[in-house]
Design a protein around this motif. Structure first.
Motif, PDB file in Angstrom:
ATOM      1  N   ALA A  86     -11.359  83.875  -0.826  1.00 46.20           N
ATOM      2  CA  ALA A  86     -11.553  84.392   0.195  1.00 46.20           C
ATOM      3  C   ALA A  86     -12.089  84.540   1.959  1.00 46.20           C
ATOM      4  O   ALA A  86     -12.155  84.346   2.430  1.00 46.20           O
ATOM      5  CB  ALA A  86     -12.527  85.535  -0.356  1.00 46.20           C
ATOM      6  N   LEU A  87     -13.021  82.599   0.906  1.00 49.88           N
ATOM      7  CA  LEU A  87     -13.409  82.567   2.281  1.00 49.88           C
ATOM      8  C   LEU A  87     -12.373  80.972   2.597  1.00 49.88           C
ATOM      9  O   LEU A  87     -13.100  81.233   4.178  1.00 49.88           O
ATOM     10  CB  LEU A  87     -14.009  81.501   1.292  1.00 49.88           C
ATOM     11  CG  LEU A  87     -15.866  80.736   2.019  1.00 49.88           C
ATOM     12  CD1 LEU A  87     -16.744  81.027   2.920  1.00 49.88           C
ATOM     13  CD2 LEU A  87     -16.007  79.391   1.077  1.00 49.88           C
ATOM     14  N   LEU A  88     -11.520  81.324   2.491  1.00 44.52           N
ATOM     15  CA  LEU A  88     -10.413  80.041   3.194  1.00 44.52           C
ATOM     16  C   LEU A  88      -9.451  81.213   4.091  1.00 44.52           C
ATOM     17  O   LEU A  88      -9.349  80.681   5.078  1.00 44.52           O
ATOM     18  CB  LEU A  88      -9.724  79.724   1.908  1.00 44.52           C
ATOM     19  CG  LEU A  88      -8.311  78.879   2.590  1.00 44.52           C
ATOM     20  CD1 LEU A  88      -8.807  77.549   3.572  1.00 44.52           C
ATOM     21  CD2 LEU A  88      -7.132  78.298   1.654  1.00 44.52           C
ATOM     22  N   SER A  89      -9.664  82.076   3.919  1.00 48.18           N
ATOM     23  CA  SER A  89      -8.801  83.152   3.774  1.00 48.18           C
ATOM     24  C   SER A  89      -9.602  83.451   5.371  1.00 48.18           C
ATOM     25  O   SER A  89      -9.515  83.704   6.144  1.00 48.18           O
ATOM     26  CB  SER A  89      -8.656  85.076   3.948  1.00 48.18           C
ATOM     27  OG  SER A  89      -7.653  84.240   2.767  1.00 48.18           O
ATOM     28  N   LYS A  90     -11.352  83.916   4.810  1.00 49.04           N
ATOM     29  CA  LYS A  90     -11.593  83.986   6.218  1.00 49.04           C
ATOM     30  C   LYS A  90     -11.857  83.266   7.161  1.00 49.04           C
ATOM     31  O   LYS A  90     -12.043  83.221   8.744  1.00 49.04           O
ATOM     32  CB  LYS A  90     -13.784  84.141   5.505  1.00 49.04           C
ATOM     33  CG  LYS A  90     -14.785  84.714   6.599  1.00 49.04           C
ATOM     34  CD  LYS A  90     -15.864  84.712   5.887  1.00 49.04           C
ATOM     35  CE  LYS A  90     -17.367  85.052   6.893  1.00 49.04           C
ATOM     36  NZ  LYS A  90     -18.345  85.242   6.197  1.00 49.04           N
ATOM     37  N   GLN A  91     -12.171  81.834   6.806  1.00 52.43           N
ATOM     38  CA  GLN A  91     -11.858  80.137   7.844  1.00 52.43           C
ATOM     39  C   GLN A  91     -11.081  80.680   8.532  1.00 52.43           C
ATOM     40  O   GLN A  91     -10.590  80.344   9.872  1.00 52.43           O
ATOM     41  CB  GLN A  91     -12.064  79.589   7.284  1.00 52.43           C
ATOM     42  CG  GLN A  91     -14.052  78.923   6.702  1.00 52.43           C
ATOM     43  CD  GLN A  91     -14.931  79.375   7.745  1.00 52.43           C
ATOM     44  OE1 GLN A  91     -15.232  78.721   8.387  1.00 52.43           O
ATOM     45  NE2 GLN A  91     -16.105  79.412   7.382  1.00 52.43           N
ATOM     46  N   GLU A  92      -9.626  81.071   8.056  1.00 48.42           N
ATOM     47  CA  GLU A  92      -8.329  80.779   8.827  1.00 48.42           C
ATOM     48  C   GLU A  92      -8.048  81.366  10.130  1.00 48.42           C
ATOM     49  O   GLU A  92      -7.959  81.708  10.807  1.00 48.42           O
ATOM     50  CB  GLU A  92      -6.455  80.921   7.835  1.00 48.42           C
ATOM     51  CG  GLU A  92      -6.632  80.084   7.154  1.00 48.42           C
ATOM     52  CD  GLU A  92      -5.279  80.152   6.173  1.00 48.42           C
ATOM     53  OE1 GLU A  92      -5.134  80.830   5.751  1.00 48.42           O
ATOM     54  OE2 GLU A  92      -5.189  79.062   4.927  1.00 48.42           O
ATOM     55  N   ARG A  93      -8.735  83.084   9.385  1.00 44.09           N
ATOM     56  CA  ARG A  93      -8.982  84.414  10.557  1.00 44.09           C
ATOM     57  C   ARG A  93      -9.940  83.310  11.806  1.00 44.09           C
ATOM     58  O   ARG A  93      -9.560  84.101  12.921  1.00 44.09           O
ATOM     59  CB  ARG A  93      -9.367  85.301   9.902  1.00 44.09           C
ATOM     60  CG  ARG A  93      -8.852  86.358   9.795  1.00 44.09           C
ATOM     61  CD  ARG A  93      -9.575  87.740   9.458  1.00 44.09           C
ATOM     62  NE  ARG A  93     -10.563  87.663   7.916  1.00 44.09           N
ATOM     63  CZ  ARG A  93     -10.364  87.716   7.297  1.00 44.09           C
ATOM     64  NH1 ARG A  93      -8.948  87.728   6.740  1.00 44.09           N
ATOM     65  NH2 ARG A  93     -11.432  87.687   5.820  1.00 44.09           N
ATOM     66  N   ARG A  94     -10.988  82.790  11.353  1.00 45.67           N
ATOM     67  CA  ARG A  94     -11.468  82.680  12.558  1.00 45.67           C
ATOM     68  C   ARG A  94     -10.957  81.267  13.455  1.00 45.67           C
ATOM     69  O   ARG A  94     -10.913  81.544  14.534  1.00 45.67           O
ATOM     70  CB  ARG A  94     -13.437  81.832  12.101  1.00 45.67           C
ATOM     71  CG  ARG A  94     -14.038  83.159  10.954  1.00 45.67           C
ATOM     72  CD  ARG A  94     -15.314  82.692  10.436  1.00 45.67           C
ATOM     73  NE  ARG A  94     -16.104  82.675  11.202  1.00 45.67           N
ATOM     74  CZ  ARG A  94     -17.386  82.154  10.830  1.00 45.67           C
ATOM     75  NH1 ARG A  94     -17.356  81.706   9.591  1.00 45.67           N
ATOM     76  NH2 ARG A  94     -18.287  81.941  11.427  1.00 45.67           N
ATOM     77  N   THR A  95     -10.301  80.686  12.671  1.00 48.05           N
ATOM     78  CA  THR A  95     -10.100  79.486  13.083  1.00 48.05           C
ATOM     79  C   THR A  95      -8.419  80.070  14.542  1.00 48.05           C
ATOM     80  O   THR A  95      -8.795  79.118  14.975  1.00 48.05           O
ATOM     81  CB  THR A  95      -8.921  78.634  12.230  1.00 48.05           C
ATOM     82  OG1 THR A  95     -10.175  78.119  11.025  1.00 48.05           O
ATOM     83  CG2 THR A  95      -8.434  77.196  12.568  1.00 48.05           C
ATOM     84  N   ARG A  96      -7.492  81.119  13.854  1.00 50.41           N
ATOM     85  CA  ARG A  96      -6.246  81.490  14.866  1.00 50.41           C
ATOM     86  C   ARG A  96      -7.226  81.959  15.838  1.00 50.41           C
ATOM     87  O   ARG A  96      -6.868  81.801  16.879  1.00 50.41           O
ATOM     88  CB  ARG A  96      -6.140  83.031  13.953  1.00 50.41           C
ATOM     89  CG  ARG A  96      -4.778  83.206  14.589  1.00 50.41           C
ATOM     90  CD  ARG A  96      -3.883  84.259  14.051  1.00 50.41           C
ATOM     91  NE  ARG A  96      -4.944  85.004  12.949  1.00 50.41           N
ATOM     92  CZ  ARG A  96      -5.246  85.565  12.186  1.00 50.41           C
ATOM     93  NH1 ARG A  96      -4.216  84.163  10.993  1.00 50.41           N
ATOM     94  NH2 ARG A  96      -6.402  85.978  11.701  1.00 50.41           N
ATOM     95  N   ILE A  97      -8.114  83.284  16.063  1.00 47.24           N
ATOM     96  CA  ILE A  97      -9.443  83.868  16.851  1.00 47.24           C
ATOM     97  C   ILE A  97      -9.566  82.537  18.170  1.00 47.24           C
ATOM     98  O   ILE A  97      -9.539  82.508  19.120  1.00 47.24           O
ATOM     99  CB  ILE A  97     -10.017  84.718  16.350  1.00 47.24           C
ATOM    100  CG1 ILE A  97      -9.647  85.701  15.695  1.00 47.24           C
ATOM    101  CG2 ILE A  97     -11.067  85.302  18.060  1.00 47.24           C
ATOM    102  CD1 ILE A  97     -10.405  86.477  15.240  1.00 47.24           C
ATOM    103  N   LEU A  98     -10.516  81.483  17.022  1.00 49.23           N
ATOM    104  CA  LEU A  98     -10.872  80.281  17.534  1.00 49.23           C
ATOM    105  C   LEU A  98      -9.459  79.365  19.165  1.00 49.23           C
ATOM    106  O   LEU A  98      -9.939  79.308  20.183  1.00 49.23           O
ATOM    107  CB  LEU A  98     -11.617  78.781  17.562  1.00 49.23           C
ATOM    108  CG  LEU A  98     -12.119  78.253  17.770  1.00 49.23           C
ATOM    109  CD1 LEU A  98     -13.890  78.751  18.922  1.00 49.23           C
ATOM    110  CD2 LEU A  98     -13.051  77.334  16.728  1.00 49.23           C
TER     111      LEU A  98
END
Length: 117
Positions: A86-98
């Motif tokens: 779940a933490l990795l999924s959240k970080q991937e979303r944030r990286t994509r937005i960035l």
């Protein structure tokens, strides 16, 4: 206290010491430090309570106490995997937005430089 009980307790206390040392050196964030301190504390309690775990395993119908410990360890590892996924999924979303924001800003900068010339 037999030798295996002493070895398990020493290993649990060593693990607790490692977690405390890593926390003191700020190698773990507070969130992870709390989680690992909790797990190492549970390990120390389980090491102290080995004779009681044997009785508990017989009460719930598990004939071999290490099977109970293996089951508990498996459930802990499975919950850690779910949490980190779940933490990795959240970080991937944030990286994509960035990445999208950086690309947008680069395009704006390129357009601005074209307008200046």
């Amino acid at each position: 206290m037999d030798i295996i009980h002493f070895i398990v307790l020493a290993a649990a206390l060593f693990f607790l010491g490692v977690v405390v040392a890593m926390t003191a050196k700020n190698k773990l964030t507070d969130q992870y430090a709390f989680m690992w301190l909790l797990f190492s504390g549970i390990g120390v309690v389980m090491a102290i309570a080995l004779p009681y775990l044997n009785r508990l395993s017989h009460l719930i119908g598990i004939a071999y106490m290490p099977s109970l410990i293996f089951l508990l360890a498996f459930l802990v590892v499975l919950s850690l995997l779910i949490y980190h996924t779940a933490l990795l999924s959240k970080q991937e979303r944030r990286t994509r937005i960035l990445v999208q924001e950086v690309a947008f800003l680069q395009r704006e900068l390129k357009n601005y430089r074209k307008e200046e010339n």
